[in-house]
Design a protein around this motif. Structure first.
Motif, PDB file in Angstrom:
ATOM      1  N   SER A 197      40.391  12.334  65.651  1.00 37.13           N
ATOM      2  CA  SER A 197      40.755  11.445  66.340  1.00 37.13           C
ATOM      3  C   SER A 197      39.742   9.937  66.117  1.00 37.13           C
ATOM      4  O   SER A 197      39.462   9.690  67.429  1.00 37.13           O
ATOM      5  CB  SER A 197      40.956  11.104  68.049  1.00 37.13           C
ATOM      6  OG  SER A 197      39.539  11.840  68.596  1.00 37.13           O
ATOM      7  N   ARG A 198      40.136   9.366  65.042  1.00 35.33           N
ATOM      8  CA  ARG A 198      39.479   8.369  64.883  1.00 35.33           C
ATOM      9  C   ARG A 198      40.094   7.821  63.426  1.00 35.33           C
ATOM     10  O   ARG A 198      40.526   8.397  62.969  1.00 35.33           O
ATOM     11  CB  ARG A 198      38.193   8.960  64.148  1.00 35.33           C
ATOM     12  CG  ARG A 198      37.612   9.518  63.113  1.00 35.33           C
ATOM     13  CD  ARG A 198      35.842   9.718  63.436  1.00 35.33           C
ATOM     14  NE  ARG A 198      35.625   9.877  64.152  1.00 35.33           N
ATOM     15  CZ  ARG A 198      34.844  10.426  64.056  1.00 35.33           C
ATOM     16  NH1 ARG A 198      34.933  11.924  63.618  1.00 35.33           N
ATOM     17  NH2 ARG A 198      33.826  11.525  65.106  1.00 35.33           N
ATOM     18  N   LYS A 199      39.890   6.693  62.842  1.00 36.89           N
ATOM     19  CA  LYS A 199      40.885   5.248  62.372  1.00 36.89           C
ATOM     20  C   LYS A 199      39.390   5.167  61.275  1.00 36.89           C
ATOM     21  O   LYS A 199      38.294   5.113  61.772  1.00 36.89           O
ATOM     22  CB  LYS A 199      41.554   4.559  62.612  1.00 36.89           C
ATOM     23  CG  LYS A 199      42.422   4.656  63.870  1.00 36.89           C
ATOM     24  CD  LYS A 199      44.081   5.429  62.802  1.00 36.89           C
ATOM     25  CE  LYS A 199      44.350   5.547  64.017  1.00 36.89           C
ATOM     26  NZ  LYS A 199      45.504   5.998  63.919  1.00 36.89           N
ATOM     27  N   GLY A 220      43.235  16.475  62.191  1.00 33.56           N
ATOM     28  CA  GLY A 220      43.363  15.721  63.209  1.00 33.56           C
ATOM     29  C   GLY A 220      42.395  15.423  63.843  1.00 33.56           C
ATOM     30  O   GLY A 220      42.177  15.026  65.478  1.00 33.56           O
ATOM     31  N   ASN A 251      38.647   3.315  67.938  1.00 36.10           N
ATOM     32  CA  ASN A 251      38.107   3.938  67.466  1.00 36.10           C
ATOM     33  C   ASN A 251      38.054   4.645  65.960  1.00 36.10           C
ATOM     34  O   ASN A 251      37.922   5.424  65.422  1.00 36.10           O
ATOM     35  CB  ASN A 251      38.420   5.916  67.841  1.00 36.10           C
ATOM     36  CG  ASN A 251      37.040   6.625  67.963  1.00 36.10           C
ATOM     37  OD1 ASN A 251      36.278   6.416  67.507  1.00 36.10           O
ATOM     38  ND2 ASN A 251      37.210   7.961  67.938  1.00 36.10           N
TER      39      ASN A 251
END
Length: 115
Positions: free
Chosen positions: A98-100, A96, A77
Protein backbone atom coordinates in the motif's frame (compact mmCIF):
# COMPACT_ATOMS: atom_id res chain seq x y z
CA UNK A 1 -24.15 -1.81 1.56
CA UNK A 2 -24.24 -3.33 5.01
CA UNK A 3 -23.49 0.00 6.72
CA UNK A 4 -25.51 2.26 4.40
CA UNK A 5 -28.93 3.19 5.78
CA UNK A 6 -32.11 2.10 4.01
CA UNK A 7 -32.84 4.52 1.16
CA UNK A 8 -29.21 5.68 1.18
CA UNK A 9 -26.89 6.13 -1.77
CA UNK A 10 -23.63 4.47 -2.73
CA UNK A 11 -21.20 5.99 -5.19
CA UNK A 12 -18.36 4.26 -6.97
CA UNK A 13 -16.42 7.11 -8.60
CA UNK A 14 -13.65 6.35 -11.03
CA UNK A 15 -13.52 2.58 -10.51
CA UNK A 16 -12.64 0.94 -13.80
CA UNK A 17 -12.01 -2.80 -13.68
CA UNK A 18 -10.25 -4.31 -16.69
CA UNK A 19 -9.20 -7.82 -17.64
CA UNK A 20 -5.97 -8.91 -15.96
CA UNK A 21 -4.51 -12.12 -17.41
CA UNK A 22 -2.25 -12.40 -14.34
CA UNK A 23 -5.10 -11.89 -11.87
CA UNK A 24 -5.29 -13.91 -8.66
CA UNK A 25 -8.62 -15.56 -9.52
CA UNK A 26 -11.15 -15.95 -12.35
CA UNK A 27 -12.91 -12.70 -11.40
CA UNK A 28 -9.69 -10.68 -11.53
CA UNK A 29 -8.67 -12.29 -14.80
CA UNK A 30 -11.99 -11.39 -16.45
CA UNK A 31 -12.31 -7.92 -14.89
CA UNK A 32 -15.39 -8.88 -12.89
CA UNK A 33 -16.37 -6.86 -9.83
CA UNK A 34 -18.75 -8.70 -7.49
CA UNK A 35 -21.43 -6.59 -5.86
CA UNK A 36 -24.36 -7.94 -3.80
CA UNK A 37 -27.17 -6.10 -5.58
CA UNK A 38 -29.85 -8.06 -3.71
CA UNK A 39 -28.94 -6.39 -0.43
CA UNK A 40 -28.96 -2.99 -2.14
CA UNK A 41 -32.41 -3.65 -3.60
CA UNK A 42 -33.76 -4.86 -0.26
CA UNK A 43 -32.58 -1.62 1.38
CA UNK A 44 -33.72 0.60 -1.56
CA UNK A 45 -30.21 1.90 -2.20
CA UNK A 46 -29.33 4.26 -5.04
CA UNK A 47 -26.15 3.49 -6.97
CA UNK A 48 -24.09 5.97 -8.96
CA UNK A 49 -20.91 5.52 -10.94
CA UNK A 50 -18.78 7.65 -13.18
CA UNK A 51 -15.52 9.49 -13.46
CA UNK A 52 -14.26 11.58 -10.56
CA UNK A 53 -14.95 15.32 -11.09
CA UNK A 54 -11.25 16.15 -11.26
CA UNK A 55 -11.71 19.54 -12.93
CA UNK A 56 -13.95 20.66 -10.04
CA UNK A 57 -11.17 20.28 -7.46
CA UNK A 58 -7.81 20.35 -9.25
CA UNK A 59 -7.04 24.08 -8.87
CA UNK A 60 -7.80 24.25 -5.15
CA UNK A 61 -5.84 21.04 -4.55
CA UNK A 62 -2.87 22.37 -6.55
CA UNK A 63 -2.87 25.59 -4.51
CA UNK A 64 -3.07 23.65 -1.24
CA UNK A 65 -0.06 21.56 -2.30
CA UNK A 66 1.93 24.62 -3.40
CA UNK A 67 1.25 26.46 -0.14
CA UNK A 68 2.14 23.48 2.05
CA UNK A 69 -1.37 22.83 3.38
CA UNK A 70 -1.51 19.36 1.77
CA UNK A 71 1.44 16.99 1.71
CA UNK A 72 0.59 14.78 -1.25
CA UNK A 73 3.60 12.45 -0.95
CA UNK A 74 2.54 11.56 2.58
CA UNK A 75 -1.12 11.24 1.58
CA UNK A 76 -0.35 8.64 -1.11
CA UNK A 77 2.35 6.95 0.99
CA UNK A 78 5.14 7.74 -1.47
CA UNK A 79 8.38 5.91 -0.86
CA UNK A 80 11.57 7.08 -2.57
CA UNK A 81 13.85 4.25 -3.67
CA UNK A 82 17.04 4.12 -5.66
CA UNK A 83 17.39 2.40 -9.00
CA UNK A 84 19.08 -0.60 -7.38
CA UNK A 85 15.96 -1.14 -5.24
CA UNK A 86 13.56 -0.97 -8.22
CA UNK A 87 13.14 -4.78 -8.59
CA UNK A 88 12.21 -5.04 -4.89
CA UNK A 89 9.81 -2.10 -5.23
CA UNK A 90 8.09 -3.63 -8.26
CA UNK A 91 7.82 -7.00 -6.49
CA UNK A 92 6.29 -5.42 -3.37
CA UNK A 93 3.88 -3.37 -5.47
CA UNK A 94 2.81 -6.50 -7.39
CA UNK A 95 2.15 -8.20 -4.05
CA UNK A 96 -0.18 -5.36 -3.06
CA UNK A 97 2.03 -3.04 -1.03
CA UNK A 98 0.00 0.00 0.00
CA UNK A 99 2.55 2.56 -1.15
CA UNK A 100 3.65 4.38 -4.26
CA UNK A 101 7.29 4.02 -5.24
CA UNK A 102 9.22 6.94 -6.68
CA UNK A 103 12.44 5.97 -8.45
CA UNK A 104 15.28 8.38 -7.71
CA UNK A 105 18.32 7.05 -9.61
CA UNK A 106 20.54 10.08 -8.88
CA UNK A 107 19.53 10.91 -5.30
CA UNK A 108 17.94 14.21 -6.39
CA UNK A 109 14.93 13.78 -4.07
CA UNK A 110 16.91 13.27 -0.87
CA UNK A 111 15.40 15.60 1.72
CA UNK A 112 12.60 16.67 -0.66
CA UNK A 113 10.29 13.66 -0.24
CA UNK A 114 9.85 11.25 2.65
CA UNK A 115 12.05 8.19 2.36
Amino acid sequence: MGITRAGGALGVPGLYVTDDPGGVDDDARSGTLKVRLGLGCAKSHRFTTGQCPVMKYHRSLMMAILHGRVHIAKAVNATVIGLDDAPRGYAEFDQGASRKYVLDPHGALTGVMPV
